[in-house]
Design an enzyme around this catalytic site. Structure first.
Site, PDB file in Angstrom:
ATOM      1  CB  SER A   1      -0.952   0.016   1.199  1.00  0.00           C
ATOM      2  OG  SER A   1      -0.228   0.121   2.408  1.00  0.00           O
TER       3      SER A   1
ATOM      4  CG  HIS B   1      -1.431   3.812   5.056  1.00  0.00           C
ATOM      5  ND1 HIS B   1      -2.745   3.454   5.032  1.00  0.00           N
ATOM      6  CD2 HIS B   1      -0.769   2.849   4.368  1.00  0.00           C
ATOM      7  CE1 HIS B   1      -2.887   2.311   4.366  1.00  0.00           C
ATOM      8  NE2 HIS B   1      -1.689   1.932   3.961  1.00  0.00           N
TER       9      HIS B   1
ATOM     10  CG  ASP C   1      -5.512   4.844   5.539  1.00  0.00           C
ATOM     11  OD1 ASP C   1      -5.591   4.287   4.423  1.00  0.00           O
ATOM     12  OD2 ASP C   1      -4.429   5.124   6.079  1.00  0.00           O
TER      13      ASP C   1
END
Length: 184
Positions: free
Chosen positions: A62, A101, A127
């Site tokens: 990701s 992230h 998210d």
């Protein structure tokens, strides 16, 4: 020639049987010192970095191209404010595995509290779907640490050992054989 002989296990078993109690005690003591040293290093890193988990492995794609699956991240968790663009590692209530992230948006309230929104670089949406039910923003308490450096692909061994548990036992067995064969 039997399988045991071809693998050299017969000789190894006889070596273990001949090992007296004192030798065995020192082998166990050496192993214990290695394990305790590793734990002390981990605890020391926790204190120095201010993070409950100073090292994490990237488990998914990701964050590509910034980080790839298997990259080993070094984290810190200082008191400075979170900024847009920073890569953070956070935990969500009810989930054991932390997520790596990037912060994409900040929301500052009049009372001084700051909330933020994250997104994986390789993901098309933010998210919010990953957060706990009803949670729309992350807060400082959700942060495990901030990425400060990395070693590419070093964490793949961890991923392989979790995906293939027999590999873990094979590696532990090989280490035990090595220790037994290379003792004085």
């Amino acid at each position: 020639m039997g399988v045991m002989e071809s693998l050299g296990v017969d000789g190894l078993l006889s070596d273990v049987q001949r090992m007296d109690k004192r030798q065995f005690f020192f082998q166990v003591l050496s192993f214990g010192m290695i394990v305790s040293s590793a734990l002390m290093i981990w605890k020391g890193l926790m204190v120095v970095t201010g993070s409950e988990s100073p090292i994490v492995v990237v488990l998914s794609g990701s964050m590509e191209p910034a980080f790839h699956r298997g990259d080993l991240l070094f984290l810190t968790n200082q008191e400075e404010p979170v900024r847009v663009g920073e890569i953070v590692v956070f935990k969500i209530e009810g989930r054991d595995i932390p997520i790596v992230h990037r912060v994409i948006k900040l929301h500052e309230k009049n009372n001084g509290t700051v909330k933020f929104l994250t997104k994986g670089d390789n993901n098309s949406v933010d998210d919010r779907g990953l957060y706990a039910p009803g949670q729309l923003w992350l807060t400082k308490k959700d942060i495990v640490g901030r990425a400060r450096g990395f070693l590419p692909y070093v964490g793949m061994i961890t991923i392989y050992m979790n995906e293939y548990p027999n590999l873990k036992y094979g590696i532990l067995g090989m280490l035990a054989l090595y220790v037994l064969l290379h003792r004085e």
